[in-house]
Motif scaffolding. Structure first.
Motif, short mmCIF file in Angstrom:
data_model
loop_
_atom_site.label_atom_id
_atom_site.label_comp_id
_atom_site.label_asym_id
_atom_site.label_seq_id
_atom_site.Cartn_x
_atom_site.Cartn_y
_atom_site.Cartn_z
N THR A 1 0.84 -1.03 -0.36
CA THR A 1 -0.16 0.23 0.11
C THR A 1 0.70 1.47 -0.02
O THR A 1 0.55 1.52 -0.55
N ASP B 1 1.27 2.54 -3.63
CA ASP B 1 -0.13 2.94 -4.19
C ASP B 1 0.18 4.91 -3.73
O ASP B 1 -1.30 5.03 -4.26
N LEU B 2 0.65 4.70 -1.95
CA LEU B 2 0.12 6.25 -1.87
C LEU B 2 1.53 7.59 -2.62
O LEU B 2 2.48 7.12 -2.70
N ALA C 1 -10.72 16.33 -1.23
CA ALA C 1 -11.68 15.67 -0.74
C ALA C 1 -12.27 16.03 -0.10
O ALA C 1 -13.61 16.45 1.09
N LEU C 2 -10.78 15.75 1.68
CA LEU C 2 -11.02 16.60 2.90
C LEU C 2 -11.69 18.44 2.76
O LEU C 2 -12.55 18.42 3.28
N LEU D 1 -5.42 14.79 -4.28
CA LEU D 1 -6.27 14.08 -4.14
C LEU D 1 -7.49 13.08 -3.30
O LEU D 1 -8.45 14.40 -2.38
N GLY D 2 -6.78 12.87 -2.62
CA GLY D 2 -7.12 13.19 -0.48
C GLY D 2 -7.51 14.41 -0.05
O GLY D 2 -8.30 14.65 1.00
N ALA D 3 -6.44 15.04 -0.23
CA ALA D 3 -6.51 15.95 0.36
C ALA D 3 -7.56 17.31 0.01
O ALA D 3 -8.52 18.21 0.63
N THR E 1 -1.92 10.57 -4.97
CA THR E 1 -2.96 9.86 -4.05
C THR E 1 -3.53 11.34 -2.83
O THR E 1 -4.61 11.39 -2.81
N ALA E 2 -2.35 11.46 -2.47
CA ALA E 2 -2.42 13.04 -1.02
C ALA E 2 -2.85 13.81 -1.64
O ALA E 2 -3.88 14.35 -0.61
#
Length: 103
Positions: free
Chosen positions: A68, A71-72, A83-84, A79-81, A76-77
């Motif tokens: 995993t 994958d990060l 979304a948050l 996109l996560g930020a 990806t980080a």
């Protein structure tokens, strides 16, 4: 591991039986004995089996984390930020009308 645990449980029952029969010295000797077939020897076997089991689980965990981690990446980080941030903004927009009712 299961067989070692079951043997240790049998040892516990034997210690309790000996004690209930008034054979305290024999119970203590069996409980503290380190020769094969005595409680402490069986506990050492159980401990070794638990260590082996833990090592298997640790290797599986380390492998899963390594997979995993690959994958990060930065995308990806990011996109996560994003979304948050969107979730927080939508929450603020949704709560604002209710808060205005109390002003």
């Amino acid at each position: 591991m299961l067989a070692a645990f079951q043997q240790y449980q049998r040892d516990d029952r034997k210690i309790r039986e000996l004690n209930a029969q008034g054979k305290l010295k024999e119970a203590v000797t069996f409980d503290t004995g380190t020769t094969a077939g005595q409680s402490n020897a069986d506990f050492d076997a159980l401990s070794a089996a638990l260590d082996d089991d833990q090592a298997i689980n640790q290797r599986a965990f380390d492998g899963a984390v390594a997979v995993t981690d690959d994958d990060l990446d930065a995308a990806t980080a990011g996109l996560g930020a994003a979304a948050l941030a969107a979730a927080l903004a939508l929450t603020a927009v949704g709560v604002r009308p209710r808060l205005c009712e109390f002003a």
